[in-house]
Design a protein around this motif. Structure first.
Motif, PDB file in Angstrom:
ATOM      1  N   GLY A 189      -2.457   5.323  -0.217  1.00  0.00           N
ATOM      2  CA  GLY A 189      -3.413   4.288   0.149  1.00  0.00           C
ATOM      3  C   GLY A 189      -3.828   3.401  -1.006  1.00  0.00           C
ATOM      4  N   LYS A 190      -3.039   3.363  -2.079  1.00  0.00           N
ATOM      5  CA  LYS A 190      -3.352   2.551  -3.258  1.00  0.00           C
ATOM      6  C   LYS A 190      -2.593   1.243  -3.198  1.00  0.00           C
ATOM      7  N   TYR A 191      -3.290   0.143  -3.418  1.00  0.00           N
ATOM      8  CA  TYR A 191      -2.667  -1.179  -3.396  1.00  0.00           C
ATOM      9  C   TYR A 191      -1.947  -1.451  -4.721  1.00  0.00           C
ATOM     10  N   CYS A 228     -12.418  -7.133   1.518  1.00  0.00           N
ATOM     11  CA  CYS A 228     -11.042  -6.677   1.308  1.00  0.00           C
ATOM     12  C   CYS A 228     -10.053  -7.829   1.477  1.00  0.00           C
ATOM     13  N   LEU A 254     -10.796  -2.949  -4.969  1.00  0.00           N
ATOM     14  CA  LEU A 254     -10.108  -2.861  -3.685  1.00  0.00           C
ATOM     15  C   LEU A 254      -9.586  -1.446  -3.441  1.00  0.00           C
ATOM     16  N   ASN A 255      -9.027  -0.838  -4.475  1.00  0.00           N
ATOM     17  CA  ASN A 255      -8.513   0.525  -4.322  1.00  0.00           C
ATOM     18  C   ASN A 255      -9.639   1.543  -4.140  1.00  0.00           C
ATOM     19  N   THR A 281     -10.722   1.269  -0.545  1.00  0.00           N
ATOM     20  CA  THR A 281      -9.704   1.880   0.315  1.00  0.00           C
ATOM     21  C   THR A 281      -9.739   3.398   0.204  1.00  0.00           C
ATOM     22  N   LYS A 282      -9.905   3.904  -1.001  1.00  0.00           N
ATOM     23  CA  LYS A 282      -9.924   5.358  -1.207  1.00  0.00           C
ATOM     24  C   LYS A 282     -11.098   6.020  -0.489  1.00  0.00           C
ATOM     25  N   LYS A 330     -12.392   4.931   2.202  1.00  0.00           N
ATOM     26  CA  LYS A 330     -12.294   4.600   3.635  1.00  0.00           C
ATOM     27  C   LYS A 330     -13.427   3.679   4.089  1.00  0.00           C
ATOM     28  N   CYS A 346       0.858  -1.181   0.000  1.00  0.00           N
ATOM     29  CA  CYS A 346       0.000   0.000   0.000  1.00  0.00           C
ATOM     30  C   CYS A 346       0.896   1.234   0.000  1.00  0.00           C
ATOM     31  N   ARG A 371      -7.720  -9.325  -1.514  1.00  0.00           N
ATOM     32  CA  ARG A 371      -6.267  -9.366  -1.346  1.00  0.00           C
ATOM     33  C   ARG A 371      -5.727 -10.779  -1.551  1.00  0.00           C
ATOM     34  N   GLN A 424     -13.007   0.306   4.381  1.00  0.00           N
ATOM     35  CA  GLN A 424     -12.465  -1.001   4.774  1.00  0.00           C
ATOM     36  C   GLN A 424     -13.155  -1.568   6.000  1.00  0.00           C
TER      37      GLN A 424
END
Length: 393
Positions: free
Chosen positions: A27-29, A318, A302-303, A306-307, A309, A23, A322, A311
């Motif tokens: 905050g990008k996977y 998530c 997923l991103n 996460t972007k 918020k 990450c 992953r 999660q």
């Protein structure tokens, strides 16, 4: 991912590649594949290789319980082939036949056909071998490849005309070689067919374009498609197992509940079945308002979560995404490490030790990380370890 190859000194080198998610600051996977080490191991049995892998993971402080996927490649024992010092009479006949075939129109036609086929495979292969490629991308490319190969059947006349142009340019007669057609013994009660009515020279010679098209062209395409389906059957099953995580917009609630239960059974140590089902149905309801009108790829989904918020609202989704993104698609990274192996341990360095080989390979393969090392700290650490002077008070 683990693969093996012999080095310059004929020592079996096993390479270890780790695929994981990182990450970044935003905050990008990101999907990462990193080289770990070369291990000298000449054992061939499955039990010995498994023991070697588990020992390496333990020595590297990588918990095996946290590993969720493995990548492998087909291997075979290579036997030495003695070089022929002279050609026997049979070999000379075979060589003459090969030269005759290379100068034939059939060879040009086969080359034109295989160029089209292998070019399509190579284009998909380059996409699949990318480090950021995932299983769903691999499945889509394999399905598109199969569709494209089937469409080649409709392009027979284009390939045939192209081969004729090449043959004329090479001063080769663009006709099929004359082959004798086997004659079937006829009986008094046999009915006369169109083939039986043909008499004379036409009954002994078979130079028909239709024969090559049916017995070679179509047969090769069907065989390749069949092998693709057989080879990637496990990939299709994995993609089907994880597919509901990002394809829920095209599914009914009943199918989502069923697929989530199947997935939770497979990954019961990581996922809660009831919570995962609730999260998927909840995500389906808020998808259009918060994410997008269309389905998203696993990494993009997923991103996005996460972007925004989210999660804490979708922890099981998530985790599942992953796990999916860390599953290796190919062992291309392992094959690339072998290229570095041949450059580092060449015929001038055939006696290089194993630790030095792994260290130099690590610096070369992971050069992007090596360039970020602070050499001042590295020099101080080295000096502290190698200093022989004692401090007296």
């Amino acid at each position: 991912m683990v693969d093996a190859t012999p080095d310059m000194s004929h020592t079996e080198q096993s390479t270890f590649i780790l695929r994981y998610l990182t990450c970044d600051e935003c905050g990008k996977y990101l999907i990462q594949e990193r080289f770990l080490s070369f291990i000298d191991d000449s054992k061939k049995t499955g039990a010995d290789i498994s023991e070697m892998i588990l020992k390496f993971l333990s020595d590297s402080h990588i918990p095996f319980e946290d590993c969720r996927g493995q990548g492998y490649d087909n291997g075979s024992n290579m036997s030495e082939i003695s070089q022929l010092k002279s050609l026997t009479a049979k070999t000379k006949v075979d060589v003459a036949a090969a030269i005759k075939y290379v100068s034939s129109f059939e060879c040009i036609l086969m080359a034109a056909f295989w160029f089209k086929l292998l070019n399509s495979i190579d284009q998909r292969n380059q996409v699949i071998q990318a480090q950021s490629s995932t299983v769903d991308i691999e499945v889509k490319n394999i399905e598109d490849l199969e569709t494209e190969l089937q469409s080649l059947k409709k392009k027979w006349h284009l390939i045939y005309d192209e081969a004729k142009v090449v043959a004329v340019a090479m001063n080769i007669d663009p006709v099929f070689r004359v082959t004798r057609k086997g004659k079937r013994k006829s009986f008094f009660d046999d009915s006369d067919s169109d083939d039986d009515k043909v008499s004379g020279e036409d009954s002994l010679i078979q130079t028909d374009e239709h024969r090559f098209k049916k017995e070679v062209f179509f047969k090769v395409i069907d065989t390749v498609c069949e092998r693709l389906n057989k080879r990637y059957q496990a990939i299709f099953q994995i993609n089907k197992l994880f597919g509901f995580l990002w394809s829920y917009l095209d599914m009914t609630d009943e199918v989502i509940v069923n697929d989530s239960k199947n997935f939770s059974t497979e990954y019961s140590k990581d996922i809660s079945s009831d919570k995962l089902t609730e999260e998927i149905l909840y995500l389906e309801n808020i998808h259009k308002a918060n994410l997008d009108d269309n389905s998203l790829s696993p990494l993009l989904l997923l991103n996005k979560i996460t972007k925004l918020k989210l999660q804490d609202l979708f922890p099981n989704i998530c985790i599942a995404l992953r796990i999916f993104l860390t599953l290796p698609v190919t062992v291309a990274s392992a094959e690339r490490s072998f290229s570095k192996l041949k450059l580092i341990k060449n015929h001038l360095r055939s006696t290089m030790g194993q630790e030095r080989l792994s260290s130099l390979s690590l610096l070369s393969i992971e050069s992007d990380l090596a360039r970020k090392i602070d050499f001042d700290d590295l020099i101080e650490c080295f000096a502290a370890r190698k200093a022989r002077k004692g401090v007296f008070l």
